[in-house]
Design a protein around this motif. Structure first.
Motif: not given
Ligand SMILES: Cc1cc2nc3c(=O)[nH]c(=O)nc-3n(C[C@H](O)[C@H](O)[C@H](O)COP(=O)(O)O)c2cc1C
Length: 337
Positions: A190, A212, A135
């Motif tokens: 997101g 998520t 990342q």
């Protein structure tokens, strides 16, 4: 297990090594969707479901990762038709170097190591014929990782759940990373709707690294209390904090705070981490609450997309909704065309 339809013809025509389906096919998947290696959440069961659906399922070894834990999860991805990956945390590997050896020996398609500065692991992974991923949070990070042999960059925006540098939201970060990248770039942070997936693909991302939106899936290893907390949370219920890292005395670098659900504990200690470090009884109370799984206190990593997580679903259904919806958006073009 369910599979996702691929809709090749709807993707933007961008041939080459960074084109979404070309990359997915190169690693043995059908669609360029990867589940983030979420410690304590993305075990072998979630990874197997994502792979079976056509994506790249990742087993996440988070701060509690170990050789024993990895060996427990691996059997679940064996025999699934498709590739799998393994995601490790830099300081956990530093404490137990054999973890990287065992990960390489498991022959995944991709290994990620995140949250470190020494990228020496990347050549060991690529020398073994495995794609190395990490990342990144800036163009500078991206250049360094690429120069060190990392073959897939994950541009991770500050919206994302779990640990990460606090640098930029995903859209400008993705542009900055794509500007310098010569390897595939996955977008993270997101993404949880067809339109957000379409936006990153349209911007030039090769695929998405999803955390998520998959954390509450049927196949995740999250506790029931954690799942309920995710379903109940709204987008504004997350907070960036180092309080849990200090409270649990885990050696997370200060550069990477975590985005978690806001709790009594984060309200009390975020910004007061030095006091917490000196308060033995507060840390003992946190340890007891974590052991008891108390959702009012225990940490639950979640990104700003958490408000969109409203049901416990099979991972394949989430991936299908995202992929078929995104490819339809891409085929339609701008709404005013
Ligand atoms: C529950 C959870 C646990 C995570 N654990 C890890 C981890 O162990 N290792 C890692 O590299 N990233 C971890 N992450 C971060 C993800 O790799 C990724 O950056 C993030 O999920 C992307 O944003 P999103 O959550 O908005 O999709 C975690 C994220 C979540 C939500």
């Amino acid at each position: 297990m369910e599979r996702v339809t691929d809709h090749d013809e709807r993707l933007p025509a961008s041939p080459g090594p960074r084109a979404p389906l070309a990359w997915a096919h190169r690693i043995g998947a059908r669609i360029p969707l990867v589940n983030a290696p979420m410690g304590g959440v993305a075990g072998g069961r979630l990874a197997a479901a994502v792979t079976a659906a056509g994506g790249l399922g990742m087993i996440g070894m988070g701060s509690a990762g170990s050789v024993a834990a990895l060996e427990r999860e691996l059997p679940q991805v064996r025999g699934v038709d498709g590739p799998f990956g393994i995601g490790l945390v830099d300081w956990v590997v530093a404490a137990e170097p054999e973890l990287l050896e065992v990960a390489i020996a498991a022959r995944p398609a991709l290994i990620s190591v995140s949250f470190g500065t020494d990228l020496g692991w990347a050549t060991r992974v690529t020398d073994a014929g495995i794609v190395a991923a990490t990342q990144v949070y800036s163009a500078q990070d991206a250049r360094r990782a690429q120069d060190a042999g990392v073959g897939v960059l994950v541009a991770r925006g500050v919206e994302g759940g779990g640990h990460g540098a606090v640098n930029s939201t995903l859209p400008p970060l993705l542009d900055a990373v794509l500007n310098v990248a010569s390897v595939p770039v996955l977008a993270a942070g997101g993404i949880g709707t067809p339109s957000s997936l379409a936006a990153v693909l349209r911007a030039g991302a090769t695929g998405a690294w999803l955390g998520t939106c998959l954390a509450a899936c049927e196949e995740s290893s999250l506790s029931e209390a954690g799942r309920r907390a995710l379903l109940a949370a709204r987008a504004e219920d997350t907070v960036l904090t180092r309080a849990y890292d200090v409270g649990t005395e885990l050696p997370w670098p200060a550069r990477f705070p975590a985005r978690v659900l806001r709790t009594e504990f984060t309200d009390r200690w975020t910004g007061r981490e030095d006091e917490l470090a000196a308060d033995q009884s507060a840390r003992a109370a946190l340890a007891a609450a974590i052991a008891a799984g108390d959702p009012a206190v225990a940490p639950i990593d979640a990104g700003e997309g958490v408000g969109l997580v409203t049901a416990v679903e099979p991972a394949a259904r989430v991936l299908d909704r995202l992929w078929s919806g995104a490819t339809a958006h891409l085929a339609d073009g701008p709404a005013d065309r």
